[in-house]
Design an enzyme around this catalytic site. Structure first.
Site, PDB file in Angstrom:
ATOM      1  N   TYR B  95       0.859  -1.180   0.000  1.00 45.81           N
ATOM      2  CA  TYR B  95       0.000   0.000   0.000  1.00 45.81           C
ATOM      3  C   TYR B  95       0.896   1.230   0.000  1.00 45.81           C
ATOM      4  O   TYR B  95       1.845   1.308   0.795  1.00 45.81           O
ATOM      5  CB  TYR B  95      -0.892  -0.017   1.244  1.00 45.81           C
ATOM      6  CG  TYR B  95      -2.153   0.783   1.106  1.00 45.81           C
ATOM      7  CD1 TYR B  95      -3.202   0.338   0.297  1.00 45.81           C
ATOM      8  CD2 TYR B  95      -2.317   1.988   1.780  1.00 45.81           C
ATOM      9  CE1 TYR B  95      -4.371   1.065   0.181  1.00 45.81           C
ATOM     10  CE2 TYR B  95      -3.493   2.717   1.668  1.00 45.81           C
ATOM     11  CZ  TYR B  95      -4.515   2.256   0.868  1.00 45.81           C
ATOM     12  OH  TYR B  95      -5.667   2.986   0.745  1.00 45.81           O
ATOM     13  N   ASN B 168     -14.936   2.880   4.342  1.00 49.50           N
ATOM     14  CA  ASN B 168     -15.853   2.632   3.220  1.00 49.50           C
ATOM     15  C   ASN B 168     -17.011   3.630   3.131  1.00 49.50           C
ATOM     16  O   ASN B 168     -17.225   4.211   2.063  1.00 49.50           O
ATOM     17  CB  ASN B 168     -16.365   1.189   3.284  1.00 49.50           C
ATOM     18  CG  ASN B 168     -15.234   0.199   3.029  1.00 49.50           C
ATOM     19  OD1 ASN B 168     -14.606   0.219   1.985  1.00 49.50           O
ATOM     20  ND2 ASN B 168     -14.967  -0.665   4.001  1.00 49.50           N
ATOM     21  N   VAL B 197     -18.341  -0.298  -0.106  1.00 53.10           N
ATOM     22  CA  VAL B 197     -18.519   1.056  -0.643  1.00 53.10           C
ATOM     23  C   VAL B 197     -19.753   1.084  -1.544  1.00 53.10           C
ATOM     24  O   VAL B 197     -20.573   2.013  -1.482  1.00 53.10           O
ATOM     25  CB  VAL B 197     -17.270   1.519  -1.425  1.00 53.10           C
ATOM     26  CG1 VAL B 197     -17.559   2.827  -2.163  1.00 53.10           C
ATOM     27  CG2 VAL B 197     -16.086   1.696  -0.487  1.00 53.10           C
ATOM     28  N   ARG B 217     -21.336  -8.781 -10.686  1.00 49.78           N
ATOM     29  CA  ARG B 217     -20.804  -9.876 -11.492  1.00 49.78           C
ATOM     30  C   ARG B 217     -21.803 -11.027 -11.505  1.00 49.78           C
ATOM     31  O   ARG B 217     -22.628 -11.171 -10.596  1.00 49.78           O
ATOM     32  CB  ARG B 217     -19.429 -10.320 -10.980  1.00 49.78           C
ATOM     33  CG  ARG B 217     -19.426 -10.964  -9.626  1.00 49.78           C
ATOM     34  CD  ARG B 217     -18.035 -11.454  -9.221  1.00 49.78           C
ATOM     35  NE  ARG B 217     -18.153 -12.380  -8.092  1.00 49.78           N
ATOM     36  CZ  ARG B 217     -18.316 -12.025  -6.837  1.00 49.78           C
ATOM     37  NH1 ARG B 217     -18.340 -10.738  -6.522  1.00 49.78           N
ATOM     38  NH2 ARG B 217     -18.459 -12.935  -5.875  1.00 49.78           N
ATOM     39  N   ASP B 218     -21.703 -11.871 -12.527  1.00 52.55           N
ATOM     40  CA  ASP B 218     -22.532 -13.066 -12.582  1.00 52.55           C
ATOM     41  C   ASP B 218     -22.094 -14.002 -11.466  1.00 52.55           C
ATOM     42  O   ASP B 218     -20.893 -14.179 -11.240  1.00 52.55           O
ATOM     43  CB  ASP B 218     -22.391 -13.734 -13.952  1.00 52.55           C
ATOM     44  CG  ASP B 218     -22.971 -12.848 -15.042  1.00 52.55           C
ATOM     45  OD1 ASP B 218     -22.237 -11.990 -15.571  1.00 52.55           O
ATOM     46  OD2 ASP B 218     -24.166 -12.987 -15.320  1.00 52.55           O
ATOM     47  N   GLY B 287     -11.077   1.428  -7.274  1.00 54.87           N
ATOM     48  CA  GLY B 287     -10.597   0.080  -7.005  1.00 54.87           C
ATOM     49  C   GLY B 287     -10.447  -0.676  -8.309  1.00 54.87           C
ATOM     50  O   GLY B 287     -10.863  -0.184  -9.365  1.00 54.87           O
ATOM     51  N   TRP B 312      -9.044   8.453  -4.054  1.00 56.13           N
ATOM     52  CA  TRP B 312      -8.320   7.731  -3.014  1.00 56.13           C
ATOM     53  C   TRP B 312      -8.495   8.507  -1.722  1.00 56.13           C
ATOM     54  O   TRP B 312      -8.024   9.641  -1.597  1.00 56.13           O
ATOM     55  CB  TRP B 312      -6.837   7.612  -3.386  1.00 56.13           C
ATOM     56  CG  TRP B 312      -6.048   6.727  -2.472  1.00 56.13           C
ATOM     57  CD1 TRP B 312      -6.513   5.690  -1.701  1.00 56.13           C
ATOM     58  CD2 TRP B 312      -4.643   6.794  -2.226  1.00 56.13           C
ATOM     59  NE1 TRP B 312      -5.485   5.108  -1.008  1.00 56.13           N
ATOM     60  CE2 TRP B 312      -4.328   5.758  -1.306  1.00 56.13           C
ATOM     61  CE3 TRP B 312      -3.615   7.608  -2.695  1.00 56.13           C
ATOM     62  CZ2 TRP B 312      -3.043   5.536  -0.846  1.00 56.13           C
ATOM     63  CZ3 TRP B 312      -2.331   7.378  -2.239  1.00 56.13           C
ATOM     64  CH2 TRP B 312      -2.051   6.351  -1.326  1.00 56.13           C
ATOM     65  N   LYS B 369     -17.550  -8.462   6.276  1.00 54.46           N
ATOM     66  CA  LYS B 369     -16.463  -7.689   6.897  1.00 54.46           C
ATOM     67  C   LYS B 369     -16.203  -8.185   8.321  1.00 54.46           C
ATOM     68  O   LYS B 369     -17.134  -8.363   9.103  1.00 54.46           O
ATOM     69  CB  LYS B 369     -16.904  -6.224   6.928  1.00 54.46           C
ATOM     70  CG  LYS B 369     -16.061  -5.273   7.718  1.00 54.46           C
ATOM     71  CD  LYS B 369     -14.769  -4.927   7.047  1.00 54.46           C
ATOM     72  CE  LYS B 369     -14.980  -4.261   5.702  1.00 54.46           C
ATOM     73  NZ  LYS B 369     -13.763  -4.157   4.900  1.00 54.46           N
TER      74      LYS B 369
END
Lengths: 374, 374
Positions: B95, B168, B197, B217-218, B287, B312, B369
């Site tokens: 990071y 987030n 987020v 997404r699928d 992201g 960011w 989370k």
């Protein structure tokens, strides 16, 4: 507000219906009737297309009868007008802003005032004028339109420069002045540096004390090209393959990291521009010669804080910038007169239009910009 | 200016050299000496890493001796702190902004004031506080630091929300408020809509009357996911494969074309966001879950006038926004209290840290989370 060049509607030469010639964005320019006692223009010759298609197939030379010169009108004898790629795209019907056919070809150019309407005071016969952008229909020998669309220029400029100042040099100047604030000593990076806009960017940047890093494609005679661009004012010129190094910034020497980049190629050449940019830099895309998309890593956006946007002259002009553009055109023509802005052009007589068009279409190999001399 | 959480430097538990624990950006936080008569914190337990590496290898629980609570200090007993992906990336050393090891893990969290220094007036024992972002080292049971880094919050909020509000939800709120001006009735589009987020974007947008189009997404159980996001306030939810249509905008129904898009995936999912955007729209990348770059056509830049940039949180916070962020955190916590902002979390006891870490590392399949309860 868009302002359009009135174009002669040839009412006899072939079967144009009245009101069929349009300016851009759906605005219709009607044909004009005139009484026998009114002031009239000379008859004109124009390159017209009746339908969209390949320019060497759909364009033809037509004779256009005289039209009335009304009290606020100015009749201009055209001196020169270029064949730009966007002119070709308009005729093909693939340019987003275009006149609907039948239409006269051409977008920019320069002319000499031939006669003026009774209430016109700002212009006189003999003055050199260019149509304030955006305009349409410059491939004709005489144009009659309202005095306010004509921008008077100094006569000392070579006509081929006056005829070509409102597209490529104006794009270069606007991109350098309206994207980010650049100060003397800053640096920019661009690909497609041998393009007409690219050459203008180098020279305008130099005139403002802005360093410029230039990326060109690998080609035969690359040393000669580098020499030529350096003579125009390029600080650095590298081919794409020369930039296949781990850290392109090591090539910057004493030049600061560029804050602004111009991309007219896409693909790898755009990625190279991004690599040169400093933290928080901006890349402006104004063309896509490689027909490849621009690819950007996530970390460029998040951690390097890069911004990407586009520049399109037509869009800028559509936001009521006509007055501002006149001042910029004068600045560009001054640079030409001072010998600080040059690019290669071929002047072709109007009767050789078809050959010039073939050259502009790339049928005869790499050629300089074709400018028709009427 | 970055402000850092002071972290306990364990002087006995293992071989930390004094001054070795750092905040971000190279600022060194020195260890504190104290006289036997001074007010001191209780001893603390902390999750520490001595070198960068995989978190399940390099982190360990260490006992940290008491430290002095100076006159302007506040000693906070931590209540809860999450394991965020960026915490993992900091430990891995990948990071861009991170403390140098040895360091205590964790970035955000919530605690209760345990004791205050003699000149502290803004906080009292029992108050709930969160470290104003940006911070470091929340995975420990007691933290002593200057009163001005602590932001007092209402006690009514569940501790797991208070512990997770500054990464987030703050990212979602800032992206909705600081990228373009959005008015009630406008629309946004996002991919990765099931991310934390993403879920916050849906709920904050809904609370402001902003339509939101969501791309996921699928996956198995897609109907359930859609139902869940719609219950949060999503106007539309589509899988990537459902958007393999010629004109995605035909799916908008009565929703206006989005002026703003959020991308946390890249690749095809980013291209879908771009397709939805209206002329002149902006896509913000925060992201890159697919690890694929963002690909953009030349015409998107030139003719569609799309802008791309990144967001960011760490960068935004580095530009002296600490005060502004406190007000935003209060707004977010109010939404939580009103039941307008929720997301799924697992509260794990501190003694089960290793299991929670494995879950956060994805070793045990898809998991909510993980929030450590001290």
């Amino acid at each position: 507000m868009l302002r359009h060049l009135g174009v002669h509607a040839p009412r006899l030469a072939f079967n144009f219906k009245s009101s069929l010639i349009h300016g851009g964005r759906g605005k219709t320019l009607t044909t004009r009737a005139f009484s026998s006692s009114a002031a009239v223009s000379p008859p004109s010759k124009a390159i017209v297309y009746e339908a969209h298609g390949e320019p060497d197939t759909v364009t033809k030379l037509v004779e256009v009868p005289a039209v009335e010169v009304k009290e606020k009108d100015v009749c201009v004898k055209m001196l020169a007008a270029p064949i730009n790629p966007s002119d070709i795209n308009r005729i093909q019907g693939v340019y987003p802003v275009r006149p609907e056919p039948p239409a006269v070809g051409g977008y920019e150019g320069v002319g000499e005032v031939h006669s003026v309407g009774s209430s016109v005071t700002s212009l006189s016969p003999g003055d050199w004028v260019i149509p304030s952008p955006p305009s349409f229909g410059t491939w004709q020998t005489y144009i009659v339109n309202d005095e306010k669309v004509w921008h008077k220029i100094e006569k000392g400029v070579p006509m081929e420069y006056a005829a070509t100042i409102t597209v490529n040099p104006l794009t270069a100047l606007l991109m350098l002045e309206h994207c980010v604030t650049l100060n003397s000593g800053d640096a920019i990076v661009q690909n497609g540096a041998t393009s007409m806009v690219g050459q203008c960017v180098i020279q305008i940047a130099k005139s403002r004390g802005i360093h410029n890093i230039n990326i060109i494609r690998d080609r035969p005679g690359v040393d000669e090209v580098k020499e030529r661009l350096k003579n125009l004012g390029a600080d650095e010129v590298s081919t794409e393959s020369e930039l296949e190094v781990k850290n392109v910034k090591s090539l910057l020497g004493g030049i600061p990291e560029p804050v602004l980049g111009f991309n007219c190629v896409g693909g790898n050449a755009a990625s190279l521009v991004l690599k040169f940019l400093r933290q928080g830099g901006t890349m402006v895309t104004y063309g896509g010669m490689s027909k490849k998309p621009v690819s950007v890593s996530t970390s460029s956006f998040i951690f390097k804080d890069i911004s990407l946007r586009g520049f399109w002259l037509q869009k800028w002009l559509s936001t009521d910038k006509a007055e501002e553009s006149r001042g910029m055109i004068d600045r560009l023509l001054s640079l030409v007169q001072e010998g600080k802005l040059k690019y290669k052009m071929d002047l072709a007589p109007f009767e050789d239009f078809n050959t010039a068009l073939d050259k502009a279409l790339g049928k005869l190999g790499s050629q300089p910009k074709q400018v028709i001399k009427f």
